[in-house]
Design an enzyme around this catalytic site. Structure first.
Site, mmCIF file in Angstrom:
data_model
loop_
_atom_site.group_PDB
_atom_site.id
_atom_site.type_symbol
_atom_site.label_atom_id
_atom_site.label_comp_id
_atom_site.label_asym_id
_atom_site.label_seq_id
_atom_site.Cartn_x
_atom_site.Cartn_y
_atom_site.Cartn_z
ATOM 1 N N LYS A 120 -31.663 50.499 36.855
ATOM 2 C CA LYS A 120 -30.732 51.113 35.905
ATOM 3 C C LYS A 120 -31.422 51.323 34.557
ATOM 4 O O LYS A 120 -31.399 52.418 33.994
ATOM 5 C CB LYS A 120 -29.489 50.226 35.750
ATOM 6 C CG LYS A 120 -28.449 50.823 34.825
ATOM 7 C CD LYS A 120 -28.202 49.949 33.632
ATOM 8 C CE LYS A 120 -27.462 50.657 32.551
ATOM 9 N NZ LYS A 120 -27.028 49.785 31.481
ATOM 10 N N ASP A 139 -24.901 51.436 37.024
ATOM 11 C CA ASP A 139 -24.618 50.040 36.695
ATOM 12 C C ASP A 139 -23.320 49.651 37.405
ATOM 13 O O ASP A 139 -22.789 50.429 38.213
ATOM 14 C CB ASP A 139 -24.527 49.834 35.173
ATOM 15 C CG ASP A 139 -23.407 50.645 34.534
ATOM 16 O OD1 ASP A 139 -22.574 51.221 35.266
ATOM 17 O OD2 ASP A 139 -23.358 50.693 33.289
#
Ligand code: SF4
Length: 213
Positions: A120, A139
């Site tokens: 991420k 996320d």
């Protein structure tokens, strides 16, 4: 509607709701962004900005953070949550960055070898610093919305990311993260999704259960 068509419909509708997106994290130097994204796990950008403003005033260079004690760093970043793990990662990451003259790598493979940097964080940094798209920023919030809209059963962000990389053309990967993070913040809240106000409610399986059509 097939998944690929439905994904395009989701993007089309969300584009009308969120016409622009700028990362809400403040940064001046590339390595600041990397640190800020790493600290942003499980907290708000606003909170990270408050912490990093003081952090980068106190420590001008990565080598200065590398020299600080873990206890000192824990105090510095306490309010971002998970401060013990983040302080260890911050020190280790800053040590690496100091050895690299604060150069932030520009490819995924190298980025994810850095302490505290997962896919991420790497995706955000690649998008923002280098305009590169090697994956989808995923996320827990984006994975939650992706799951609710019915594209995956995976709550695990890297697995949800892999699934969506098969559903979306690469040209849409960046936009998926940008639009869904905003939709998760404004409408598809973790605890109280506002399905009545949601532009996706007629094509979202979760919305249909909450507001039977
Ligand atoms: S309809 Fe409800 S669950 Fe589905 S995306 Fe919208 S807010 Fe989220």
């Amino acid at each position: 509607m097939r998944q690929k068509e439905r994904a395009q419909e989701v993007l089309k509708r969300l584009r009308t709701q969120y016409p622009s997106f700028i990362t809400a994290l403040d940064w001046e130097k590339p390595w600041h962004l990397l640190v800020a994204v790493m600290l942003s796990a499980q907290t708000t950008d606003e909170n990270v900005n408050k912490v990093t403003k003081k952090l980068f005033q106190k420590y001008s260079h990565a080598k200065d953070i590398a020299r600080a004690t873990i206890k000192e760093l824990e105090k510095d970043i306490y309010s971002t949550g998970y401060y013990k793990a983040k302080a260890k990662n911050l020190k280790a990451l800053s040590t690496e960055l100091a050895q690299r003259n604060e150069r932030v790598p520009d490819d995924m493979e190298e980025l994810i070898t850095l302490p505290g940097v997962g896919r991420k964080t790497a995706n955000v940094v690649l998008h923002v610093l280098y305009g590169k798209t090697e994956g989808i920023v995923m996320d827990t919030h984006i994975a939650r919305v992706t799951q609710r809209i019915g594209f995956t059963k995976e709550k695990n962000p890297p697995l949800a990311e892999k699934k969506m990389m098969r559903v979306l053309p690469k040209t849409d990967w960046k936009e998926w993260g940008d639009l869904l993070i905003q939709h998760g913040r404004k409408i598809c809240d973790a605890r109280k999704p506002l399905c009545e106000q949601c532009v996706l409610n007629d094509i979202c399986p979760t919305g249909k259960k909450i507001i039977p059509l």
